[in-house]
Design a protein around this motif. Structure first.
Motif, PDB file in Angstrom:
ATOM      1  N   LYS A  82       0.822  -1.216   0.000  1.00 39.59           N
ATOM      2  CA  LYS A  82       0.000   0.000   0.000  1.00 39.59           C
ATOM      3  C   LYS A  82       0.853   1.263   0.000  1.00 39.59           C
ATOM      4  N   THR A  83       0.535   2.160  -0.947  1.00 38.38           N
ATOM      5  CA  THR A  83       1.165   3.485  -0.967  1.00 38.38           C
ATOM      6  C   THR A  83       0.133   4.571  -0.700  1.00 38.38           C
ATOM      7  N   GLY A  84      -1.148   4.219  -0.815  1.00 38.79           N
ATOM      8  CA  GLY A  84      -2.210   5.195  -0.647  1.00 38.79           C
ATOM      9  C   GLY A  84      -2.545   5.942  -1.922  1.00 38.79           C
ATOM     10  N   GLN A  85      -1.849   5.627  -2.993  1.00 38.81           N
ATOM     11  CA  GLN A  85      -2.076   6.275  -4.286  1.00 38.81           C
ATOM     12  C   GLN A  85      -2.899   5.353  -5.181  1.00 38.81           C
ATOM     13  N   ILE A  86      -3.520   5.939  -6.193  1.00 37.65           N
ATOM     14  CA  ILE A  86      -4.257   5.136  -7.158  1.00 37.65           C
ATOM     15  C   ILE A  86      -3.278   4.202  -7.878  1.00 37.65           C
ATOM     16  N   GLY A  87      -3.717   2.977  -8.149  1.00 35.49           N
ATOM     17  CA  GLY A  87      -2.864   2.023  -8.843  1.00 35.49           C
ATOM     18  C   GLY A  87      -2.073   1.109  -7.930  1.00 35.49           C
ATOM     19  N   ASP A  88      -2.422   1.062  -6.629  1.00 36.48           N
ATOM     20  CA  ASP A  88      -1.718   0.166  -5.707  1.00 36.48           C
ATOM     21  C   ASP A  88      -1.910  -1.298  -6.064  1.00 36.48           C
ATOM     22  N   GLY A  89      -3.015  -1.647  -6.708  1.00 35.83           N
ATOM     23  CA  GLY A  89      -3.203  -3.008  -7.184  1.00 35.83           C
ATOM     24  C   GLY A  89      -4.404  -3.691  -6.592  1.00 35.83           C
ATOM     25  N   LYS A  90      -4.479  -4.993  -6.830  1.00 32.09           N
ATOM     26  CA  LYS A  90      -5.588  -5.812  -6.355  1.00 32.09           C
ATOM     27  C   LYS A  90      -5.071  -7.176  -5.926  1.00 32.09           C
ATOM     28  N   ILE A  91      -5.884  -7.848  -5.102  1.00 35.35           N
ATOM     29  CA  ILE A  91      -5.580  -9.209  -4.659  1.00 35.35           C
ATOM     30  C   ILE A  91      -6.777 -10.087  -5.010  1.00 35.35           C
ATOM     31  N   PHE A  92      -6.495 -11.250  -5.589  1.00 33.13           N
ATOM     32  CA  PHE A  92      -7.527 -12.217  -5.942  1.00 33.13           C
ATOM     33  C   PHE A  92      -7.204 -13.531  -5.239  1.00 33.13           C
ATOM     34  N   VAL A  93      -8.238 -14.221  -4.735  1.00 34.05           N
ATOM     35  CA  VAL A  93      -8.063 -15.520  -4.087  1.00 34.05           C
ATOM     36  C   VAL A  93      -8.836 -16.545  -4.905  1.00 34.05           C
ATOM     37  N   ILE A  94      -8.126 -17.594  -5.310  1.00 36.09           N
ATOM     38  CA  ILE A  94      -8.684 -18.620  -6.197  1.00 36.09           C
ATOM     39  C   ILE A  94      -8.527 -19.979  -5.518  1.00 36.09           C
ATOM     40  N   GLY A  95      -9.533 -20.808  -5.630  1.00 37.85           N
ATOM     41  CA  GLY A  95      -9.459 -22.155  -5.070  1.00 37.85           C
ATOM     42  C   GLY A  95      -8.437 -23.017  -5.807  1.00 37.85           C
ATOM     43  N   LEU A  96      -7.776 -23.897  -5.080  1.00 38.58           N
ATOM     44  CA  LEU A  96      -6.759 -24.790  -5.641  1.00 38.58           C
ATOM     45  C   LEU A  96      -7.170 -26.222  -5.301  1.00 38.58           C
ATOM     46  N   ASP A  97      -7.526 -26.991  -6.311  1.00 39.46           N
ATOM     47  CA  ASP A  97      -8.042 -28.336  -6.085  1.00 39.46           C
ATOM     48  C   ASP A  97      -6.963 -29.364  -5.780  1.00 39.46           C
ATOM     49  N   HIS A  98      -5.843 -29.258  -6.466  1.00 42.62           N
ATOM     50  CA  HIS A  98      -4.836 -30.310  -6.342  1.00 42.62           C
ATOM     51  C   HIS A  98      -3.459 -29.727  -6.630  1.00 42.62           C
ATOM     52  N   ALA A  99      -2.457 -30.156  -5.875  1.00 46.46           N
ATOM     53  CA  ALA A  99      -1.074 -29.736  -6.107  1.00 46.46           C
ATOM     54  C   ALA A  99      -0.160 -30.940  -5.948  1.00 46.46           C
ATOM     55  N   VAL A 100       0.869 -31.020  -6.772  1.00 42.40           N
ATOM     56  CA  VAL A 100       1.828 -32.119  -6.708  1.00 42.40           C
ATOM     57  C   VAL A 100       3.236 -31.556  -6.820  1.00 42.40           C
ATOM     58  N   ARG A 101       4.115 -31.955  -5.894  1.00 43.70           N
ATOM     59  CA  ARG A 101       5.527 -31.588  -5.993  1.00 43.70           C
ATOM     60  C   ARG A 101       6.173 -32.595  -6.947  1.00 43.70           C
ATOM     61  N   ILE A 102       6.710 -32.108  -8.043  1.00 47.55           N
ATOM     62  CA  ILE A 102       7.244 -32.978  -9.092  1.00 47.55           C
ATOM     63  C   ILE A 102       8.388 -33.832  -8.598  1.00 47.55           C
ATOM     64  N   THR A 104       9.255 -35.014  -5.557  1.00 46.40           N
ATOM     65  CA  THR A 104       9.009 -36.084  -4.583  1.00 46.40           C
ATOM     66  C   THR A 104       7.688 -36.806  -4.769  1.00 46.40           C
ATOM     67  N   GLY A 105       6.785 -36.226  -5.545  1.00 44.72           N
ATOM     68  CA  GLY A 105       5.470 -36.810  -5.712  1.00 44.72           C
ATOM     69  C   GLY A 105       4.502 -36.477  -4.595  1.00 44.72           C
ATOM     70  N   GLU A 106       4.926 -35.644  -3.622  1.00 42.45           N
ATOM     71  CA  GLU A 106       4.032 -35.236  -2.537  1.00 42.45           C
ATOM     72  C   GLU A 106       2.826 -34.522  -3.129  1.00 42.45           C
ATOM     73  N   ALA A 107       1.674 -34.700  -2.502  1.00 40.81           N
ATOM     74  CA  ALA A 107       0.454 -34.118  -3.050  1.00 40.81           C
ATOM     75  C   ALA A 107      -0.219 -33.186  -2.054  1.00 40.81           C
ATOM     76  N   ASP A 108      -0.990 -32.259  -2.606  1.00 36.98           N
ATOM     77  CA  ASP A 108      -1.845 -31.327  -1.870  1.00 36.98           C
ATOM     78  C   ASP A 108      -1.070 -30.533  -0.813  1.00 36.98           C
ATOM     79  N   ALA A 109      -1.515 -30.521   0.436  1.00 34.76           N
ATOM     80  CA  ALA A 109      -0.891 -29.657   1.467  1.00 34.76           C
ATOM     81  C   ALA A 109       0.591 -29.985   1.653  1.00 34.76           C
ATOM     82  N   ALA A 110       0.972 -31.239   1.525  1.00 31.53           N
ATOM     83  CA  ALA A 110       2.384 -31.615   1.685  1.00 31.53           C
ATOM     84  C   ALA A 110       3.250 -31.044   0.559  1.00 31.53           C
ATOM     85  N   ALA A 111       2.629 -30.788  -0.598  1.00 30.04           N
ATOM     86  CA  ALA A 111       3.382 -30.259  -1.733  1.00 30.04           C
ATOM     87  C   ALA A 111       3.635 -28.771  -1.612  1.00 30.04           C
TER      88      ALA A 111
END
Length: 112
Positions: A82-102, A104-111
């Motif tokens: 935050k700077t307090g000026q126009i153009g500081d930006g935006k934040i978006f939150v998107i759901g994440l269904d599945h994640a894999v660490r290439i 080790t093969g760990e999945a989801d929260a462990a990845a």
């Protein structure tokens, strides 16, 4: 799990990275992007001629986190970017269904 995507001003990148590291968020993806919102660009003078610059340089940060870290992550990004000026930006939150660490093969929260 969620992906938090933030569009911020380029000079705020280090502050945001430090804020995320301080709350225990490790690993992020940074992309240089261009765009505009309410700013609608600006005009510049180059060699005596005026030019309209429609797209402004921004930084897009993407972070994959556990769902319980969303509020802390948003607060850290907001405070650091935050700077307090126009153009500081935006934040978006998107759901994440599945994640894999290439590696080790760990999945989801462990990845994360």
């Amino acid at each position: 799990m969620k992906i938090v995507m933030a569009i911020i001003k380029p000079f705020k990148l280090e502050e945001v990275r430090d804020a995320l590291t301080a709350i225990g968020v490790h690993g992020l993806t940074v992309t240089e992007v261009k765009g505009y919102g309410r700013q609608k660009g600006h005009t510049e003078i180059y060699r005596g001629a005026e030019y309209a610059v429609s797209f402004l340089p921004k930084i897009k940060i993407e972070v994959a986190i556990a769902s319980d870290q969303v509020d802390k992550t948003i607060d850290a990004i907001t405070t650091a970017a935050k700077t307090g000026q126009i153009g500081d930006g935006k934040i978006f939150v998107i759901g994440l269904d599945h994640a894999v660490r290439i590696r080790t093969g760990e999945a989801d929260a462990a990845a994360l």
